[in-house]
Write a protein that holds these residues in place. Structure first.
Motif, PDB file in Angstrom:
ATOM      1  N   ALA A   2      12.490 -13.134 -17.198  1.00 42.84           N
ATOM      2  CA  ALA A   2      13.105 -12.047 -16.431  1.00 42.84           C
ATOM      3  C   ALA A   2      12.086 -10.932 -16.240  1.00 42.84           C
ATOM      4  O   ALA A   2      11.445 -10.492 -17.199  1.00 42.84           O
ATOM      5  N   PHE A   3      11.947 -10.474 -14.990  1.00 46.10           N
ATOM      6  CA  PHE A   3      10.960  -9.452 -14.675  1.00 46.10           C
ATOM      7  C   PHE A   3      11.651  -8.110 -14.437  1.00 46.10           C
ATOM      8  O   PHE A   3      12.744  -8.049 -13.868  1.00 46.10           O
ATOM      9  N   SER A   4      10.993  -7.041 -14.842  1.00 43.09           N
ATOM     10  CA  SER A   4      11.423  -5.693 -14.469  1.00 43.09           C
ATOM     11  C   SER A   4      10.455  -5.119 -13.443  1.00 43.09           C
ATOM     12  O   SER A   4      10.348  -3.911 -13.289  1.00 43.09           O
ATOM     13  N   HIS A   5       9.747  -6.014 -12.751  1.00 43.85           N
ATOM     14  CA  HIS A   5       8.746  -5.660 -11.748  1.00 43.85           C
ATOM     15  C   HIS A   5       8.556  -6.875 -10.862  1.00 43.85           C
ATOM     16  O   HIS A   5       9.045  -7.980 -11.194  1.00 43.85           O
ATOM     17  N   PRO A   6       7.859  -6.753  -9.740  1.00 44.51           N
ATOM     18  CA  PRO A   6       7.621  -7.945  -8.911  1.00 44.51           C
ATOM     19  C   PRO A   6       6.888  -9.043  -9.688  1.00 44.51           C
ATOM     20  O   PRO A   6       6.088  -8.762 -10.577  1.00 44.51           O
ATOM     21  N   ALA A   7       7.175 -10.280  -9.339  1.00 51.08           N
ATOM     22  CA  ALA A   7       6.447 -11.394  -9.942  1.00 51.08           C
ATOM     23  C   ALA A   7       5.034 -11.501  -9.370  1.00 51.08           C
ATOM     24  O   ALA A   7       4.122 -11.987 -10.039  1.00 51.08           O
ATOM     25  N   LEU A   8       4.872 -11.045  -8.127  1.00 49.65           N
ATOM     26  CA  LEU A   8       3.579 -11.085  -7.450  1.00 49.65           C
ATOM     27  C   LEU A   8       3.467  -9.871  -6.541  1.00 49.65           C
ATOM     28  O   LEU A   8       4.376  -9.582  -5.762  1.00 49.65           O
ATOM     29  N   LEU A   9       2.356  -9.159  -6.642  1.00 47.59           N
ATOM     30  CA  LEU A   9       2.069  -8.026  -5.764  1.00 47.59           C
ATOM     31  C   LEU A   9       0.687  -8.245  -5.163  1.00 47.59           C
ATOM     32  O   LEU A   9      -0.315  -8.276  -5.879  1.00 47.59           O
ATOM     33  N   VAL A  10       0.651  -8.433  -3.851  1.00 53.37           N
ATOM     34  CA  VAL A  10      -0.608  -8.656  -3.142  1.00 53.37           C
ATOM     35  C   VAL A  10      -0.875  -7.443  -2.249  1.00 53.37           C
ATOM     36  O   VAL A  10      -0.052  -7.103  -1.395  1.00 53.37           O
ATOM     37  N   LEU A  11      -2.001  -6.795  -2.461  1.00 51.54           N
ATOM     38  CA  LEU A  11      -2.400  -5.610  -1.703  1.00 51.54           C
ATOM     39  C   LEU A  11      -3.521  -5.982  -0.743  1.00 51.54           C
ATOM     40  O   LEU A  11      -4.516  -6.597  -1.146  1.00 51.54           O
ATOM     41  N   VAL A  12      -3.374  -5.587   0.519  1.00 54.07           N
ATOM     42  CA  VAL A  12      -4.391  -5.877   1.530  1.00 54.07           C
ATOM     43  C   VAL A  12      -4.787  -4.580   2.223  1.00 54.07           C
ATOM     44  O   VAL A  12      -3.921  -3.839   2.707  1.00 54.07           O
ATOM     45  N   ARG A  13      -6.072  -4.306   2.246  1.00 55.61           N
ATOM     46  CA  ARG A  13      -6.539  -3.187   3.061  1.00 55.61           C
ATOM     47  C   ARG A  13      -6.478  -3.617   4.532  1.00 55.61           C
ATOM     48  O   ARG A  13      -6.718  -4.780   4.856  1.00 55.61           O
ATOM     49  N   HIS A  14      -6.157  -2.679   5.424  1.00 55.49           N
ATOM     50  CA  HIS A  14      -6.075  -3.013   6.846  1.00 55.49           C
ATOM     51  C   HIS A  14      -7.401  -3.564   7.367  1.00 55.49           C
ATOM     52  O   HIS A  14      -8.473  -3.336   6.801  1.00 55.49           O
ATOM     53  N   ALA A  15      -7.329  -4.284   8.463  1.00 55.42           N
ATOM     54  CA  ALA A  15      -8.512  -4.839   9.116  1.00 55.42           C
ATOM     55  C   ALA A  15      -9.327  -3.721   9.779  1.00 55.42           C
ATOM     56  O   ALA A  15      -8.913  -2.554   9.807  1.00 55.42           O
ATOM     57  N   GLU A  16     -10.483  -4.106  10.316  1.00 58.80           N
ATOM     58  CA  GLU A  16     -11.402  -3.135  10.913  1.00 58.80           C
ATOM     59  C   GLU A  16     -10.719  -2.342  12.029  1.00 58.80           C
ATOM     60  O   GLU A  16     -10.122  -2.908  12.940  1.00 58.80           O
ATOM     61  N   ALA A 170      12.442  -6.727  -8.483  1.00 61.55           N
ATOM     62  CA  ALA A 170      12.093  -7.427  -9.718  1.00 61.55           C
ATOM     63  C   ALA A 170      12.087  -8.931  -9.479  1.00 61.55           C
ATOM     64  O   ALA A 170      13.017  -9.485  -8.893  1.00 61.55           O
ATOM     65  N   GLY A 171      10.997  -9.583  -9.911  1.00 59.34           N
ATOM     66  CA  GLY A 171      10.891 -11.026  -9.796  1.00 59.34           C
ATOM     67  C   GLY A 171      10.537 -11.541  -8.416  1.00 59.34           C
ATOM     68  O   GLY A 171      10.432 -12.757  -8.218  1.00 59.34           O
ATOM     69  N   GLN A 172      10.336 -10.652  -7.440  1.00 52.89           N
ATOM     70  CA  GLN A 172      10.056 -11.081  -6.075  1.00 52.89           C
ATOM     71  C   GLN A 172       8.559 -11.064  -5.772  1.00 52.89           C
ATOM     72  O   GLN A 172       7.746 -10.537  -6.548  1.00 52.89           O
ATOM     73  N   LYS A 173       8.211 -11.653  -4.633  1.00 53.29           N
ATOM     74  CA  LYS A 173       6.835 -11.681  -4.146  1.00 53.29           C
ATOM     75  C   LYS A 173       6.693 -10.635  -3.042  1.00 53.29           C
ATOM     76  O   LYS A 173       7.407 -10.689  -2.041  1.00 53.29           O
ATOM     77  N   ILE A 174       5.759  -9.698  -3.237  1.00 54.14           N
ATOM     78  CA  ILE A 174       5.615  -8.553  -2.338  1.00 54.14           C
ATOM     79  C   ILE A 174       4.197  -8.510  -1.787  1.00 54.14           C
ATOM     80  O   ILE A 174       3.213  -8.592  -2.528  1.00 54.14           O
ATOM     81  N   LEU A 175       4.093  -8.352  -0.472  1.00 55.50           N
ATOM     82  CA  LEU A 175       2.810  -8.149   0.211  1.00 55.50           C
ATOM     83  C   LEU A 175       2.776  -6.720   0.734  1.00 55.50           C
ATOM     84  O   LEU A 175       3.729  -6.269   1.380  1.00 55.50           O
ATOM     85  N   VAL A 176       1.691  -6.001   0.453  1.00 60.00           N
ATOM     86  CA  VAL A 176       1.532  -4.608   0.877  1.00 60.00           C
ATOM     87  C   VAL A 176       0.256  -4.491   1.702  1.00 60.00           C
ATOM     88  O   VAL A 176      -0.823  -4.878   1.241  1.00 60.00           O
ATOM     89  N   VAL A 177       0.368  -3.968   2.922  1.00 61.11           N
ATOM     90  CA  VAL A 177      -0.800  -3.724   3.769  1.00 61.11           C
ATOM     91  C   VAL A 177      -0.993  -2.216   3.857  1.00 61.11           C
ATOM     92  O   VAL A 177      -0.134  -1.496   4.377  1.00 61.11           O
ATOM     93  N   THR A 178      -2.107  -1.734   3.330  1.00 59.57           N
ATOM     94  CA  THR A 178      -2.288  -0.290   3.176  1.00 59.57           C
ATOM     95  C   THR A 178      -3.731   0.110   3.489  1.00 59.57           C
ATOM     96  O   THR A 178      -4.387  -0.507   4.332  1.00 59.57           O
ATOM     97  N   HIS A 179      -4.254   1.127   2.810  1.00 60.46           N
ATOM     98  CA  HIS A 179      -5.524   1.771   3.154  1.00 60.46           C
ATOM     99  C   HIS A 179      -6.445   1.846   1.937  1.00 60.46           C
ATOM    100  O   HIS A 179      -5.987   1.744   0.793  1.00 60.46           O
ATOM    101  N   GLY A 180      -7.733   2.103   2.203  1.00 59.88           N
ATOM    102  CA  GLY A 180      -8.715   2.119   1.133  1.00 59.88           C
ATOM    103  C   GLY A 180      -8.439   3.153   0.059  1.00 59.88           C
ATOM    104  O   GLY A 180      -8.470   2.842  -1.137  1.00 59.88           O
ATOM    105  N   GLY A 181      -8.178   4.398   0.458  1.00 59.67           N
ATOM    106  CA  GLY A 181      -7.897   5.441  -0.525  1.00 59.67           C
ATOM    107  C   GLY A 181      -6.633   5.148  -1.311  1.00 59.67           C
ATOM    108  O   GLY A 181      -6.563   5.370  -2.535  1.00 59.67           O
ATOM    109  N   THR A 182      -5.627   4.636  -0.636  1.00 57.74           N
ATOM    110  CA  THR A 182      -4.369   4.303  -1.293  1.00 57.74           C
ATOM    111  C   THR A 182      -4.565   3.164  -2.278  1.00 57.74           C
ATOM    112  O   THR A 182      -3.967   3.152  -3.374  1.00 57.74           O
TER     113      THR A 182
END
Length: 241
Positions: A2-16, A170-182
């Motif tokens: 049982a998770f109290s947070h995402p099972a997977l968190l993938v962070l991607v910086r935006h493209a050029e 919690a327990g989900q797979k999350i993809l985040v597309v964000t920025h370098g400073g963030t």
């Protein structure tokens, strides 16, 4: 488990983006000619370059092969992160895309660079002659550009976003597309960086455009699996925000 947070968190910086090309990794524009293409365009409307769109498409293929589908895809709501997410999701068949909910999130927008956003180096030095000494005194995490945000400010809202992820996904797979400073603020919070570690990226450590950073859920929280993996071969920009 049982998770109290995402099972997977993938962070991607935006493209050029167009602004990446215009600024060439500098804090300010080199001169008036350098800024003409993007002058007067607010940060949230800056779009990807043609190479950036190709980077996003190629990254999508790598992400789908490695991670499969996600429960939610978050962007900052800025044009360049939304276009990056669209390119990534093109790698998925329509049925898989329809199963992933895409949402903009204000908390993960890029740092507000303030009044000097469209200035050249000469203009910024003339307008704020005290700024360099101030920046050297407080450092790149705590200092606020005139009219803008410090990275410490950004970390405050990224923290709120992470709290929401824990409560809602919690327990989900999350993809985040964000920025370098963030992204630096995500690492500060998730990896327990000190203030001195967060002052600046280590040599060669800034995230590439479409660089992919992965955290896996464990019994103790989200742990870094790998940082800044690149799946594209077209274009070469790693600078700017």
């Amino acid at each position: 488990m049982a998770f109290s947070h995402p099972a997977l968190l993938v962070l991607v910086r935006h493209a050029e983006s167009a602004r990446n090309i215009a600024k060439k990794g500098s804090v300010y524009f080199a001169d008036d000619a350098a800024r003409q293409v993007v002058r007067g365009v607010p940060d949230h409307l800056i779009e990807l370059t043609p190479d950036g769109r190709k980077q996003a498409l190629q990254t999508g293929n790598g992400i789908r092969e490695r991670f499969g589908t996600f429960d939610y895809v978050y962007t900052s709501g800025y044009a360049r992160t939304e276009q990056t997410a669209e390119g990534i999701l093109e790698a998925y068949p329509a049925a898989e895309r329809s199963a992933m909910r895409v949402k903009p999130e204000l908390f993960i927008r890029e740092r507000d660079s303030g009044f000097a956003y469209d200035m050249t180096t000469a203009e910024a030095e003339a307008a704020f002659p005290w700024l360099n000494e101030y920046w050297q005194t407080f450092g790149g995490f705590m200092a606020r550009p005139p009219g803008g945000e410090s990275l410490a400010d950004v970390a405050g809202r990224v923290h709120m976003f992470l709290v929401e992820l824990a409560a809602r996904h919690a327990g989900q797979k999350i993809l985040v597309v964000t920025h370098g400073g963030t992204l630096r603020c995500f690492r500060f919070l998730l990896e327990g960086w000190s203030y001195s570690q967060a002052q600046q990226w280590p040599e060669g450590g800034a995230p590439a455009n479409c660089g992919v950073t992965t955290y896996r859920g464990t019994g103790s929280g989200l742990e870094l699996e790998d940082y800044n993996r690149v799946y594209w071969t077209v274009g070469s920009s790693t600078d700017g925000i």
